[in-house]
Design a protein around this motif. Structure first.
Motif, PDB file in Angstrom:
ATOM      1  N   GLU A  92       0.830  -1.207   0.000  1.00 36.47           N
ATOM      2  CA  GLU A  92       0.000   0.000   0.000  1.00 36.47           C
ATOM      3  C   GLU A  92       0.863   1.255   0.000  1.00 36.47           C
ATOM      4  OE1 GLU A  92      -2.789   2.297   3.267  1.00 36.47           O
ATOM      5  OE2 GLU A  92      -2.926   0.101   3.133  1.00 36.47           O
ATOM      6  N   LEU A  93       1.921   1.244   0.789  1.00 40.16           N
ATOM      7  CA  LEU A  93       2.768   2.422   0.881  1.00 40.16           C
ATOM      8  C   LEU A  93       3.584   2.638  -0.385  1.00 40.16           C
ATOM      9  CD1 LEU A  93       3.982   2.119   4.586  1.00 40.16           C
ATOM     10  CD2 LEU A  93       2.182   3.572   3.663  1.00 40.16           C
ATOM     11  N   ALA A  94       3.926   1.550  -1.073  1.00 40.00           N
ATOM     12  CA  ALA A  94       4.677   1.689  -2.319  1.00 40.00           C
ATOM     13  C   ALA A  94       3.900   2.477  -3.360  1.00 40.00           C
ATOM     14  CB  ALA A  94       5.034   0.308  -2.864  1.00 40.00           C
ATOM     15  N   SER A  95       2.572   2.391  -3.320  1.00 40.02           N
ATOM     16  CA  SER A  95       1.750   3.126  -4.280  1.00 40.02           C
ATOM     17  C   SER A  95       1.233   4.445  -3.716  1.00 40.02           C
ATOM     18  CB  SER A  95       0.558   2.269  -4.721  1.00 40.02           C
ATOM     19  OG  SER A  95      -0.240   1.886  -3.608  1.00 40.02           O
ATOM     20  N   ALA A  96       0.934   4.476  -2.419  1.00 41.83           N
ATOM     21  CA  ALA A  96       0.328   5.678  -1.827  1.00 41.83           C
ATOM     22  C   ALA A  96       1.359   6.638  -1.243  1.00 41.83           C
ATOM     23  CB  ALA A  96      -0.664   5.272  -0.737  1.00 41.83           C
ATOM     24  N   GLY A  97       2.572   6.159  -0.970  1.00 45.63           N
ATOM     25  CA  GLY A  97       3.581   6.985  -0.342  1.00 45.63           C
ATOM     26  C   GLY A  97       3.540   6.876   1.171  1.00 45.63           C
ATOM     27  N   LEU A  98       4.554   7.413   1.799  1.00 47.09           N
ATOM     28  CA  LEU A  98       4.698   7.302   3.251  1.00 47.09           C
ATOM     29  C   LEU A  98       3.921   8.392   3.970  1.00 47.09           C
ATOM     30  CD1 LEU A  98       8.497   6.569   3.173  1.00 47.09           C
ATOM     31  CD2 LEU A  98       6.756   4.974   3.952  1.00 47.09           C
ATOM     32  N   PRO A  99       3.252   8.040   5.058  1.00 45.97           N
ATOM     33  CA  PRO A  99       2.500   9.057   5.804  1.00 45.97           C
ATOM     34  C   PRO A  99       3.434   9.992   6.556  1.00 45.97           C
ATOM     35  CG  PRO A  99       2.432   6.949   6.949  1.00 45.97           C
ATOM     36  CD  PRO A  99       3.127   6.701   5.642  1.00 45.97           C
ATOM     37  N   ARG A 100       3.046  11.254   6.599  1.00 50.10           N
ATOM     38  CA  ARG A 100       3.837  12.245   7.332  1.00 50.10           C
ATOM     39  C   ARG A 100       3.150  12.672   8.620  1.00 50.10           C
ATOM     40  NH1 ARG A 100       5.961  18.104   4.943  1.00 50.10           N
ATOM     41  NH2 ARG A 100       6.978  18.803   6.862  1.00 50.10           N
ATOM     42  N   TYR A 101       1.828  12.581   8.663  1.00 43.67           N
ATOM     43  CA  TYR A 101       1.063  13.015   9.824  1.00 43.67           C
ATOM     44  C   TYR A 101       0.145  11.881  10.279  1.00 43.67           C
ATOM     45  CZ  TYR A 101       2.469  17.584   8.002  1.00 43.67           C
ATOM     46  OH  TYR A 101       3.197  18.643   7.530  1.00 43.67           O
ATOM     47  N   GLY A 102      -0.309  11.978  11.515  1.00 47.80           N
ATOM     48  CA  GLY A 102      -1.267  11.018  12.038  1.00 47.80           C
ATOM     49  C   GLY A 102      -0.618   9.763  12.578  1.00 47.80           C
ATOM     50  N   VAL A 103      -1.449   8.885  13.145  1.00 46.01           N
ATOM     51  CA  VAL A 103      -0.922   7.711  13.846  1.00 46.01           C
ATOM     52  C   VAL A 103      -0.171   6.758  12.919  1.00 46.01           C
ATOM     53  CG1 VAL A 103      -2.649   7.823  15.675  1.00 46.01           C
ATOM     54  CG2 VAL A 103      -3.152   6.531  13.595  1.00 46.01           C
ATOM     55  N   ARG A 104      -0.488   6.778  11.618  1.00 44.05           N
ATOM     56  CA  ARG A 104       0.221   5.890  10.695  1.00 44.05           C
ATOM     57  C   ARG A 104       1.670   6.327  10.460  1.00 44.05           C
ATOM     58  NH1 ARG A 104      -3.743   3.787   5.849  1.00 44.05           N
ATOM     59  NH2 ARG A 104      -5.288   2.758   7.194  1.00 44.05           N
ATOM     60  N   ALA A 105       2.004   7.526  10.843  1.00 39.48           N
ATOM     61  CA  ALA A 105       3.360   8.034  10.629  1.00 39.48           C
ATOM     62  C   ALA A 105       4.346   7.568  11.700  1.00 39.48           C
ATOM     63  CB  ALA A 105       3.343   9.557  10.584  1.00 39.48           C
ATOM     64  N   ALA A 106       3.861   6.877  12.732  1.00 40.98           N
ATOM     65  CA  ALA A 106       4.694   6.568  13.898  1.00 40.98           C
ATOM     66  C   ALA A 106       5.342   5.196  13.818  1.00 40.98           C
ATOM     67  CB  ALA A 106       3.852   6.661  15.171  1.00 40.98           C
TER      68      ALA A 106
END
Length: 512
Positions: A92-106
């Motif tokens: 999922e991250l390979a297509s959507a990119g890495l999260p910068r904000y929110g709980v998924r960024a931790a």
């Protein structure tokens, strides 16, 4: 822009300390006066920093610690950097990119684990005594620091959209202002749990359940198993020879080796090329050649040879400024040295200012956004992967001369820690300037576009030289987050100890 403020060195005979906040430094001083070790002081100071500067070094972040033990004459590294959650969805991250904000960024918070591993090896005083000052400050409240207030005013509006952010950092619909009372009763309860139970107080029980439930509620991947399995590991340092001393850093996943390579090239160049313009050009070459090699050594064992550590030359080629991009980052920390020759250097961070923006209301803990340090593309040394540590900007360093520590320093500021470290280390080891003089000298750095930043007062010949090599230069630059903030202690050449706290950010030093 005016020249950087010139701090004054502090001198003493027994102990020298510096940290990112006056309450933290004074806490460390009291611990030493109560008979604690330097590591005891580190734990107490680090805990106070989570209260006073949560935007830079909360309990939801991580840390890297260097310890010089005078008894064994060894520099030991404690890697307390967090890992990606086990449930991280790589595809999922390979297509959507890495999260910068929110709980998924931790990534998994590991600072409390670092405290525990350091304390069991070098601690003397009980947890309750070490954490009491931070508990009192969180419970009764403190005045909001200028540093936190400035970051809140400059924060990306997306941070205020994250769960728990405004409750933690706004009052009456406005960001906390400098001097405004700030109470953190939930964080005080977390610190009390650690004081009673040690690391288990954070990684099991109600604290872990609260953090995991908060992440799950908002679509995150961090779970209780990630917390219970969090680690901080003792590693051997990497070092290089410079000016008759050994300069020690943490090995990768830390970026500290990039500072060592810059020192290698500066030593080989000789006095004729030991000026800021040539330092910048060498830094560009080092970042281009080696930055992308950083990653978790658990995935592929990394050796000094992978970074040509100790080599006096480097290949040349066209300049690629994408390698010199310095993402604004924040950290805080603590350095200390005693009359017996022991030293510690700690950096702790949530990565970018205010981290993920997500604050668990049950614990008051601000989560980091270290997931943004991974690469989304597969097949790279730093590609995102479950349970992997990202390449890491935290780069404390210690200089050893003979059988004692001579200098210990930190300089928060993302990958600029490696270039800021070069500027302080070369000045301290090549001249008789005081630490205060060195911290106040005009500095160079890079920004998030890969441009070179020169502070006011820089030699006028530097900018034209760099432009002639194809670099874009901003003169009289004032972006504080890009230039870092030195905290340093050393054994003074004339005897005694010296400490300095750079005034580019909030900091405090003391020696006695």
């Amino acid at each position: 822009m005016p020249k950087p403020p010139r701090p004054k060195s502090q001198y003493g005979r027994l102990t020298a300390l510096a940290s990112g906040h006056h309450l933290a430094t004074l806490t460390g001083q009291r611990v030493i006066e109560q008979g604690g070790s330097l590591v005891d002081a580190m734990v107490a100071t680090s805990a106070m920093l989570t209260v006073t500067l949560p935007h830079a070094g909360s309990l939801g972040g991580c840390g890297v610690l260097l310890v010089y033990d005078a008894a064994s004459h060894q520099v030991q590294v404690l890697n307390g950097t967090g890992r990606a959650p086990a449930a991280t969805p790589v595809a999922e991250l390979a297509s959507a990119g890495l999260p910068r904000y929110g709980v998924r960024a931790a990534v998994t918070p590991t600072l409390a684990r670092l405290w525990a591993r350091a304390h069991e090896r070098f601690g003397r005083l009980p947890w309750a005594q070490l954490l009491a000052p931070a508990i009192a400050a969180a419970s009764a409240g403190i005045g909001t620091s200028e540093e936190l207030a400035r970051n809140l005013m400059q924060a990306d509006p997306k941070l205020a959209e994250q769960p728990g952010f405004t409750d933690a950092f706004h009052r009456n619909g406005q960001p906390l202002a400098a001097g405004q009372p700030m109470r953190q009763p939930q964080l005080a309860e977390v610190l009390q749990a650690i004081a009673r139970q040690g690391e288990a107080g954070f990684y099991t029980g109600w604290v872990a359940r609260s953090l995991a439930a908060f992440c799950a509620e908002h679509g995150g991947w961090l779970g209780q198993d990630d917390l219970s399995q969090a680690q901080a590991d003792w590693w051997e340092s990497w070092s290089t020879h410079y000016a008759g001393r050994q300069v020690h850093v943490a090995p990768p996943n830390s970026a500290g080796v990039l500072m060592l390579r810059q020192l290698n090239l500066r030593a080989a160049a000789g006095a004729a090329q030991n000026d800021p313009a040539h330092d910048v050009l060498r830094a560009v070459a080092v970042l281009q050649r080696y930055r992308a090699r950083l990653g978790d050594p658990a995935r592929r064992r990394l050796m000094p040879g992978d970074f040509e550590l100790g080599e006096r030359h480097i290949g040349s080629g066209p300049i690629d400024t994408s390698a010199t991009r310095l993402t604004p980052a924040d950290a805080t920390g603590f350095v200390a040295m005693d009359v017996d020759g022991n030293a510690v250097a700690l950096l702790q961070s949530v990565f970018q200012p205010l981290g993920s923006g997500a604050v668990d209301p049950g614990t008051g803990v601000l989560l980091n956004n270290r997931m943004a340090e991974f690469r989304a593309e597969p097949g790279l040394p730093n590609s995102v992967q479950p349970n992997a540590r990202p390449a890491h900007t935290l780069s404390p360093w210690i200089v050893v001369h003979g059988n004692r520590a001579e200098l210990a320093a930190i300089s928060p500021g993302g990958i600029g820690q490696t270039t800021g470290g070069l500027q302080l280390a070369s000045g301290a080891l090549e001249s008789e300037a005081t630490l205060g003089e060195l911290a106040g000298r005009p500095r160079w750095s890079f920004n998030d576009a890969g441009e070179v930043l020169l502070e006011a007062g820089m030699d006028a010949a530097v900018a034209p030289t760099l432009r002639a090599h194809g670099l874009t230069v901003q003169e009289d630059a004032g972006q504080q987050l890009h230039f870092g903030s030195v905290k340093a202690v050393r054994a003074h050449p004339h005897g005694g100890l010296e400490a300095v706290a750079d005034l580019r950010r909030q900091a405090h030093a003391v020696a006695w």
